[in-house]
Write an enzyme that holds these catalytic residues in place. Sequence first.
Site, PDB file in Angstrom:
ATOM      1  N   SER A 277     -87.576  51.435 -39.104  1.00 27.79           N
ATOM      2  CA  SER A 277     -86.982  50.930 -40.376  1.00 27.79           C
ATOM      3  C   SER A 277     -86.760  49.373 -40.077  1.00 27.79           C
ATOM      4  CB  SER A 277     -85.684  51.615 -40.466  1.00 27.79           C
ATOM      5  OG  SER A 277     -84.704  51.543 -39.557  1.00 27.79           O
TER       6      SER A 277
ATOM      7  N   SER B 123     -79.263  37.353 -33.547  1.00 25.68           N
ATOM      8  CA  SER B 123     -78.403  37.036 -34.703  1.00 25.68           C
ATOM      9  C   SER B 123     -77.822  36.088 -34.855  1.00 25.68           C
ATOM     10  CB  SER B 123     -77.364  38.342 -34.929  1.00 25.68           C
ATOM     11  OG  SER B 123     -76.509  38.317 -35.872  1.00 25.68           O
TER      12      SER B 123
ATOM     13  N   TYR C  72     -70.899  43.499 -30.342  1.00 22.94           N
ATOM     14  CA  TYR C  72     -72.101  43.128 -31.042  1.00 22.94           C
ATOM     15  C   TYR C  72     -72.429  41.644 -30.779  1.00 22.94           C
ATOM     16  CZ  TYR C  72     -75.743  42.436 -34.599  1.00 22.94           C
ATOM     17  OH  TYR C  72     -76.948  42.168 -35.032  1.00 22.94           O
TER      18      TYR C  72
ATOM     19  N   LYS D 213     -75.535  39.887 -28.212  1.00 23.32           N
ATOM     20  CA  LYS D 213     -76.467  39.075 -28.726  1.00 23.32           C
ATOM     21  C   LYS D 213     -76.138  37.541 -28.011  1.00 23.32           C
ATOM     22  CE  LYS D 213     -78.280  41.657 -31.835  1.00 23.32           C
ATOM     23  NZ  LYS D 213     -79.606  42.252 -31.687  1.00 23.32           N
TER      24      LYS D 213
ATOM     25  N   THR E 116     -80.746  45.839 -44.604  1.00 26.82           N
ATOM     26  CA  THR E 116     -81.303  46.940 -43.754  1.00 26.82           C
ATOM     27  C   THR E 116     -80.013  48.114 -43.499  1.00 26.82           C
ATOM     28  OG1 THR E 116     -80.468  46.060 -41.513  1.00 26.82           O
ATOM     29  CG2 THR E 116     -82.640  45.440 -42.296  1.00 26.82           C
TER      30      THR E 116
END
Length: 266
Positions: A15, A142, A155, A159, A190
């Site tokens: 996806s 990101s 998160y 990253k 997304t």
Amino acid sequence: MNFTNKTIWITGASSGIGKSIALEISKLDIGAKLILSSRNEAALNKVKNECVNSENIRVLPLDLEKYSTLKPKVSEALALFGSVDILFNNGGISQRSYAKYTSVDVDKRIMDINYLGTIALTKALLPHFITKNEGCFVITSSIVGKVGTPLRSSYAASKHALHGFFDSLRAEIYKHNIQITIACPGFVQTNVSINALTGDGTPQNKMDTATKNGLTSENFAKKLLPSVKKEKQEVYIGGFKEVLAVYLKRFTPNLLSKIIRKSAVT
């Protein structure tokens, strides 16, 4: 770097960005062979069937969280077409919770998937690239990998860790003609925010407004592929404010901190 007649392995391909990268490369009709990976085999097969020249595509399910199982997956991948030329390290998971409310188990799960899973797969494939004296790693980081923002502490940490690892690796393997491109998306449309983990580890189950208003994953893929071809070390792809934040962080960090504190980032 070009994609003609290359074997390209994409994680997180069921996806979002991974799917769009696969579709975009398949449309080029340049003899590229694709290996699509994620946990969801049924979804991977749907992506395969949507691609052009699906006969040149194989599905290889894997789970980045189970990083101890990834070395055998590399052997399976190499057996599919005899070689791998490019690995898009795209799989991962996000977060939407304040640090003080986030379980350490959630911190660990995010690091296991985003960081340890990615580097375990990279390390397992690296000897193949060294033997060939060529190869390419593309890593989906990101903007948050450069600029930490609220609700994304773990998160952001995962990253940021990828940047440290791959910057070091780039220097170590330069003599082997191996390219490393780190892509830093801003907000992209997304399911990343829907699947993002909350403090107790359950998914958020809703899309953030900023994500909904972001770039389409197709647009992101179209912008990313030329940067890989140009062998850019790092590329920022997003809205004006998101990309600007990277430069504000570098040149006026105190100003950026004030802006982040006052901004809505959900």
